[in-house]
Design a protein around this motif. Structure first.
Motif, PDB file in Angstrom:
ATOM      1  N   ASN A  56      35.578 -66.021  24.265  1.00 30.11           N
ATOM      2  CA  ASN A  56      36.731 -65.425  24.912  1.00 30.11           C
ATOM      3  C   ASN A  56      37.327 -64.344  24.007  1.00 30.11           C
ATOM      4  OD1 ASN A  56      39.065 -64.806  26.259  1.00 30.11           O
ATOM      5  ND2 ASN A  56      39.809 -66.899  26.426  1.00 30.11           N
ATOM      6  N   PRO A  57      36.916 -63.098  24.198  1.00 24.10           N
ATOM      7  CA  PRO A  57      37.427 -62.019  23.338  1.00 24.10           C
ATOM      8  C   PRO A  57      38.919 -61.745  23.534  1.00 24.10           C
ATOM      9  CG  PRO A  57      36.037 -61.142  25.086  1.00 24.10           C
ATOM     10  CD  PRO A  57      35.932 -62.628  25.162  1.00 24.10           C
ATOM     11  N   ASP A  58      39.504 -62.241  24.630  1.00 23.14           N
ATOM     12  CA  ASP A  58      40.939 -62.033  24.847  1.00 23.14           C
ATOM     13  C   ASP A  58      41.789 -62.731  23.794  1.00 23.14           C
ATOM     14  OD1 ASP A  58      40.428 -60.505  27.084  1.00 23.14           O
ATOM     15  OD2 ASP A  58      40.645 -62.185  28.479  1.00 23.14           O
ATOM     16  N   ILE A  59      41.229 -63.736  23.135  1.00 21.53           N
ATOM     17  CA  ILE A  59      41.958 -64.451  22.078  1.00 21.53           C
ATOM     18  C   ILE A  59      42.347 -63.491  20.960  1.00 21.53           C
ATOM     19  CG2 ILE A  59      41.700 -66.193  20.260  1.00 21.53           C
ATOM     20  CD1 ILE A  59      40.110 -67.867  22.270  1.00 21.53           C
ATOM     21  N   PHE A  64      49.359 -62.596  17.067  1.00 24.44           N
ATOM     22  CA  PHE A  64      50.757 -62.871  16.728  1.00 24.44           C
ATOM     23  C   PHE A  64      51.093 -64.349  16.928  1.00 24.44           C
ATOM     24  CE2 PHE A  64      50.597 -61.615  21.150  1.00 24.44           C
ATOM     25  CZ  PHE A  64      51.359 -62.593  21.775  1.00 24.44           C
ATOM     26  N   PHE A  65      50.444 -64.979  17.912  1.00 23.47           N
ATOM     27  CA  PHE A  65      50.649 -66.405  18.142  1.00 23.47           C
ATOM     28  C   PHE A  65      50.135 -67.211  16.957  1.00 23.47           C
ATOM     29  CE2 PHE A  65      49.147 -70.521  19.684  1.00 23.47           C
ATOM     30  CZ  PHE A  65      50.299 -71.010  20.265  1.00 23.47           C
ATOM     31  N   LEU A  66      48.941 -66.871  16.504  1.00 24.74           N
ATOM     32  CA  LEU A  66      48.363 -67.574  15.357  1.00 24.74           C
ATOM     33  C   LEU A  66      49.155 -67.314  14.076  1.00 24.74           C
ATOM     34  CD1 LEU A  66      44.576 -66.933  16.032  1.00 24.74           C
ATOM     35  CD2 LEU A  66      45.912 -68.979  16.551  1.00 24.74           C
ATOM     36  N   LEU A  67      49.834 -66.208  14.026  1.00 22.53           N
ATOM     37  CA  LEU A  67      50.638 -65.855  12.857  1.00 22.53           C
ATOM     38  C   LEU A  67      51.935 -66.667  12.796  1.00 22.53           C
ATOM     39  CD1 LEU A  67      50.704 -63.807  10.495  1.00 22.53           C
ATOM     40  CD2 LEU A  67      52.010 -62.314  11.997  1.00 22.53           C
ATOM     41  N   ILE A 109      61.049 -67.240  34.639  1.00 18.57           N
ATOM     42  CA  ILE A 109      61.357 -65.809  34.548  1.00 18.57           C
ATOM     43  C   ILE A 109      60.081 -64.988  34.426  1.00 18.57           C
ATOM     44  CG2 ILE A 109      62.399 -64.060  33.040  1.00 18.57           C
ATOM     45  CD1 ILE A 109      64.651 -66.146  32.515  1.00 18.57           C
ATOM     46  N   SER A 110      59.127 -65.484  33.635  1.00 18.08           N
ATOM     47  CA  SER A 110      57.859 -64.767  33.479  1.00 18.08           C
ATOM     48  C   SER A 110      57.115 -64.665  34.801  1.00 18.08           C
ATOM     49  CB  SER A 110      56.978 -65.468  32.444  1.00 18.08           C
ATOM     50  OG  SER A 110      57.580 -65.437  31.183  1.00 18.08           O
ATOM     51  N   VAL A 111      57.141 -65.726  35.580  1.00 17.32           N
ATOM     52  CA  VAL A 111      56.460 -65.722  36.880  1.00 17.32           C
ATOM     53  C   VAL A 111      57.194 -64.815  37.858  1.00 17.32           C
ATOM     54  CG1 VAL A 111      55.878 -67.147  38.886  1.00 17.32           C
ATOM     55  CG2 VAL A 111      55.390 -67.986  36.583  1.00 17.32           C
ATOM     56  N   LEU A 112      58.512 -64.956  37.928  1.00 22.00           N
ATOM     57  CA  LEU A 112      59.287 -64.152  38.880  1.00 22.00           C
ATOM     58  C   LEU A 112      59.211 -62.658  38.582  1.00 22.00           C
ATOM     59  CD1 LEU A 112      62.501 -66.337  39.359  1.00 22.00           C
ATOM     60  CD2 LEU A 112      60.584 -66.043  40.951  1.00 22.00           C
ATOM     61  N   LEU A 113      59.226 -62.316  37.301  1.00 18.25           N
ATOM     62  CA  LEU A 113      59.161 -60.905  36.917  1.00 18.25           C
ATOM     63  C   LEU A 113      57.729 -60.406  36.756  1.00 18.25           C
ATOM     64  CD1 LEU A 113      62.073 -60.705  34.303  1.00 18.25           C
ATOM     65  CD2 LEU A 113      62.116 -60.078  36.729  1.00 18.25           C
ATOM     66  N   PHE A 117      50.935 -62.291  30.544  1.00  9.58           N
ATOM     67  CA  PHE A 117      50.817 -63.579  29.864  1.00  9.58           C
ATOM     68  C   PHE A 117      51.050 -63.431  28.365  1.00  9.58           C
ATOM     69  CE2 PHE A 117      48.252 -66.937  27.796  1.00  9.58           C
ATOM     70  CZ  PHE A 117      48.964 -68.024  28.264  1.00  9.58           C
ATOM     71  N   ARG A 118      50.597 -62.340  27.806  1.00 12.04           N
ATOM     72  CA  ARG A 118      50.785 -62.103  26.371  1.00 12.04           C
ATOM     73  C   ARG A 118      52.275 -62.028  26.036  1.00 12.04           C
ATOM     74  NH1 ARG A 118      47.107 -57.566  24.464  1.00 12.04           N
ATOM     75  NH2 ARG A 118      45.680 -59.088  25.277  1.00 12.04           N
ATOM     76  N   LEU A 119      53.065 -61.419  26.910  1.00 15.45           N
ATOM     77  CA  LEU A 119      54.508 -61.345  26.696  1.00 15.45           C
ATOM     78  C   LEU A 119      55.128 -62.737  26.807  1.00 15.45           C
ATOM     79  CD1 LEU A 119      57.032 -59.688  26.185  1.00 15.45           C
ATOM     80  CD2 LEU A 119      57.151 -59.224  28.633  1.00 15.45           C
ATOM     81  N   TYR A 120      54.661 -63.539  27.762  1.00 18.28           N
ATOM     82  CA  TYR A 120      55.153 -64.920  27.865  1.00 18.28           C
ATOM     83  C   TYR A 120      54.851 -65.700  26.584  1.00 18.28           C
ATOM     84  CZ  TYR A 120      55.211 -69.857  28.579  1.00 18.28           C
ATOM     85  OH  TYR A 120      55.425 -71.196  28.380  1.00 18.28           O
ATOM     86  N   VAL A 121      53.652 -65.580  26.059  1.00 14.71           N
ATOM     87  CA  VAL A 121      53.299 -66.288  24.834  1.00 14.71           C
ATOM     88  C   VAL A 121      54.184 -65.834  23.687  1.00 14.71           C
ATOM     89  CG1 VAL A 121      51.455 -66.638  23.119  1.00 14.71           C
ATOM     90  CG2 VAL A 121      50.928 -66.769  25.556  1.00 14.71           C
TER      91      VAL A 121
END
Length: 127
Positions: A56-59, A64-67, A109-113, A117-121
């Motif tokens: 999964n290259p999207d990882i 920033f999550f791993l950081l 809010i993430s779903v409604l707007l 997904f990256r912004l939600y994370v």
């Protein structure tokens, strides 16, 4: 992370001396930060291996999550132990409920707007 949050209950619960507690918390948070930085460095250096392992290259875009996640996870895990060891158990439920409401609100809010997904994370790590 190495039982660090559990050490709070053990060491802080054994003394009523404010200076000893302050010294412990100072040592605890320094150790927590150092170990989290080391964990983050290891995770960031292995991000390509992780992405390849899961095919999964999207990882790679979630560096920033791993950081930040190792530090935020251990710090959040310590909150309950701090409250219990400081004899403030009545704070545990309101803190956890408030945190859960904030996380669910971020999802809604993430779903409604229709946020990325990256912004939600990113928001989740901040919470």
């Amino acid at each position: 992370m190495l039982g660090l949050p559990n050490s709070i209950s053990y060491f802080v619960g054994r003394t009523d001396d404010k200076d000893k507690r302050r010294d412990f918390f100072s040592t605890y948070f320094i150790l927590n930060t150092v170990l989290s930085i080391l964990s983050a460095i290891i995770l960031i250096s292995l991000i390509k291996v992780i992405a390849d392992y899961f095919n999964n290259p999207d990882i790679l875009g979630f560096w920033f999550f791993l950081l930040a996640y190792p530090w935020t996870y251990v710090t959040n895990s310590a909150i309950e132990n701090i409250c219990v060891s400081m004899k403030r158990t009545k704070l545990v439920l309101p803190l956890r409920v408030t945190h859960s409401i904030v996380v669910i609100s971020a999802v809604v809010i993430s779903v409604l707007l229709k946020l990325d997904f990256r912004l939600y994370v990113f928001i989740y790590v901040i919470i």
